[in-house]
Every structure is written in structure tokens, then in C-alpha cells.
Motif scaffolding. Sequence first.
Motif, mmCIF file in Angstrom:
data_model
loop_
_atom_site.group_PDB
_atom_site.id
_atom_site.type_symbol
_atom_site.label_atom_id
_atom_site.label_comp_id
_atom_site.label_asym_id
_atom_site.label_seq_id
_atom_site.Cartn_x
_atom_site.Cartn_y
_atom_site.Cartn_z
ATOM 1 N N GLU A 74 109.229 41.159 81.593
ATOM 2 C CA GLU A 74 108.022 40.594 80.988
ATOM 3 C C GLU A 74 107.366 41.702 80.186
ATOM 4 O O GLU A 74 107.118 42.787 80.715
ATOM 5 C CB GLU A 74 107.062 40.075 82.053
ATOM 6 C CG GLU A 74 105.825 39.430 81.444
ATOM 7 C CD GLU A 74 104.921 38.816 82.485
ATOM 8 O OE1 GLU A 74 105.413 38.114 83.376
ATOM 9 O OE2 GLU A 74 103.701 39.069 82.406
ATOM 10 N N VAL A 75 107.111 41.419 78.909
ATOM 11 C CA VAL A 75 106.564 42.424 78.001
ATOM 12 C C VAL A 75 105.292 41.902 77.353
ATOM 13 O O VAL A 75 105.276 40.796 76.823
ATOM 14 C CB VAL A 75 107.579 42.776 76.884
ATOM 15 C CG1 VAL A 75 107.035 43.880 76.009
ATOM 16 C CG2 VAL A 75 108.906 43.170 77.458
ATOM 17 N N HIS A 76 104.244 42.709 77.411
ATOM 18 C CA HIS A 76 102.990 42.379 76.737
ATOM 19 C C HIS A 76 102.944 43.179 75.440
ATOM 20 O O HIS A 76 103.028 44.411 75.471
ATOM 21 C CB HIS A 76 101.791 42.743 77.616
ATOM 22 C CG HIS A 76 101.732 41.927 78.867
ATOM 23 N ND1 HIS A 76 100.734 41.022 79.100
ATOM 24 C CD2 HIS A 76 102.575 41.849 79.930
ATOM 25 C CE1 HIS A 76 100.957 40.432 80.258
ATOM 26 N NE2 HIS A 76 102.066 40.923 80.786
ATOM 27 N N LEU A 77 102.840 42.474 74.324
ATOM 28 C CA LEU A 77 102.875 43.107 73.005
ATOM 29 C C LEU A 77 101.536 42.950 72.294
ATOM 30 O O LEU A 77 100.844 41.953 72.468
ATOM 31 C CB LEU A 77 103.961 42.467 72.137
ATOM 32 C CG LEU A 77 105.393 42.526 72.652
ATOM 33 C CD1 LEU A 77 106.299 41.709 71.753
ATOM 34 C CD2 LEU A 77 105.869 43.963 72.722
ATOM 35 N N ARG A 78 101.226 43.917 71.470
ATOM 36 C CA ARG A 78 100.082 43.815 70.554
ATOM 37 C C ARG A 78 100.647 43.879 69.148
ATOM 38 O O ARG A 78 101.442 44.763 68.830
ATOM 39 C CB ARG A 78 99.080 44.932 70.776
ATOM 40 C CG ARG A 78 97.899 44.851 69.803
ATOM 41 C CD ARG A 78 96.751 45.689 70.262
ATOM 42 N NE ARG A 78 96.193 45.255 71.533
ATOM 43 C CZ ARG A 78 95.257 44.307 71.662
ATOM 44 N NH1 ARG A 78 94.796 43.697 70.610
ATOM 45 N NH2 ARG A 78 94.794 44.000 72.843
ATOM 46 N N LEU A 79 100.243 42.948 68.315
ATOM 47 C CA LEU A 79 100.734 42.872 66.944
ATOM 48 C C LEU A 79 99.717 43.512 66.013
ATOM 49 O O LEU A 79 98.533 43.215 66.080
ATOM 50 C CB LEU A 79 100.968 41.424 66.536
ATOM 51 C CG LEU A 79 102.161 40.731 67.194
ATOM 52 C CD1 LEU A 79 101.860 40.287 68.585
ATOM 53 C CD2 LEU A 79 102.612 39.595 66.340
ATOM 54 N N PHE A 80 100.193 44.375 65.130
ATOM 55 C CA PHE A 80 99.288 45.068 64.220
ATOM 56 C C PHE A 80 99.033 44.273 62.949
ATOM 57 O O PHE A 80 97.921 44.268 62.435
ATOM 58 C CB PHE A 80 99.861 46.438 63.844
ATOM 59 C CG PHE A 80 99.971 47.353 65.000
ATOM 60 C CD1 PHE A 80 98.855 47.719 65.717
ATOM 61 C CD2 PHE A 80 101.194 47.843 65.396
ATOM 62 C CE1 PHE A 80 98.942 48.572 66.804
ATOM 63 C CE2 PHE A 80 101.303 48.697 66.466
ATOM 64 C CZ PHE A 80 100.182 49.068 67.171
ATOM 65 N N SER A 81 100.042 43.632 62.425
ATOM 66 C CA SER A 81 99.928 43.058 61.092
ATOM 67 C C SER A 81 99.500 41.596 61.071
ATOM 68 O O SER A 81 99.175 41.079 60.014
ATOM 69 C CB SER A 81 101.262 43.196 60.358
ATOM 70 O OG SER A 81 102.270 42.518 61.081
ATOM 71 N N ALA A 82 99.480 40.923 62.201
ATOM 72 C CA ALA A 82 99.171 39.496 62.215
ATOM 73 C C ALA A 82 97.674 39.278 62.009
ATOM 74 O O ALA A 82 96.849 39.851 62.707
ATOM 75 C CB ALA A 82 99.621 38.877 63.529
ATOM 76 N N ARG A 83 97.367 38.411 61.040
ATOM 77 C CA ARG A 83 95.974 38.066 60.788
ATOM 78 C C ARG A 83 95.691 36.604 61.103
ATOM 79 O O ARG A 83 94.540 36.184 61.122
ATOM 80 C CB ARG A 83 95.618 38.360 59.336
ATOM 81 C CG ARG A 83 95.591 39.857 59.051
ATOM 82 C CD ARG A 83 95.372 40.109 57.612
ATOM 83 N NE ARG A 83 96.628 39.702 56.945
ATOM 84 C CZ ARG A 83 96.800 39.674 55.644
ATOM 85 N NH1 ARG A 83 95.838 39.992 54.838
ATOM 86 N NH2 ARG A 83 97.954 39.301 55.126
ATOM 87 N N THR A 84 96.762 35.847 61.323
ATOM 88 C CA THR A 84 96.626 34.427 61.676
ATOM 89 C C THR A 84 97.685 34.080 62.714
ATOM 90 O O THR A 84 98.636 34.840 62.927
ATOM 91 C CB THR A 84 96.839 33.530 60.445
ATOM 92 O OG1 THR A 84 98.180 33.697 59.986
ATOM 93 C CG2 THR A 84 95.865 33.864 59.320
ATOM 94 N N LEU A 85 97.522 32.923 63.339
ATOM 95 C CA LEU A 85 98.539 32.477 64.304
ATOM 96 C C LEU A 85 99.876 32.236 63.615
ATOM 97 O O LEU A 85 100.934 32.478 64.190
ATOM 98 C CB LEU A 85 98.080 31.201 65.007
ATOM 99 C CG LEU A 85 97.061 31.397 66.122
ATOM 100 C CD1 LEU A 85 96.595 30.051 66.654
ATOM 101 C CD2 LEU A 85 97.634 32.231 67.252
#
Length: 93
Positions: free
Chosen positions: A7-18
Amino acid sequence: MLVGILEVHLRLFSARTLKEKRTCIQRIIARLRNSFNVSVAEIGKNDKWRECVLGIAIVGNERAFLDNALNNVLAFLERQGNVWVEDWWIEIL
């Protein structure tokens, strides 16, 4: 038969919308499936556009094989430039 779960929790840098998040995550999921022959699904934080939780599973008959395969998947995710691995855990059942 053993089952390895990551199980991996990720944070996205470039996403501005769903929509951008889904595009980025679907690309990562496809690459994981093709490169590592694992089952992958987004299992959490579906409505957060900068966060994602992936569930990754693989079946095998040796604990060392499963542990090595899941660590390779984790290393692949950590090399991705557009996401940050915030937390993870591996369990072999």
C-alpha cells in the motif's frame, strides 16, 4: 500460495484537477502492470486531487520473491518525478 501486498500513499505535484490526477495515476498504473506484472488499483483518497493511495498485489510461492518484487515496485514509484511517496507498507500473507 503467498500474497504480497503493497500500500503506497502518493502526493502528486503537477495535478491541478481530478482529471489531471486520474491521467497521471492511470499512466503509473499501466506502467506498473506492464513492467512488474502486478495487480494495481487506486484504493483511497479518490476525491483528493493531490493525493492518492495505491494498492498493489502479487501472488507467488516464495516470500523472498514477493518481497523483492514489491520493493522493486516501490523503487520504481520513488523514481517517478511527478509523485512523492509519502508512506508505504508491505505485508506478505
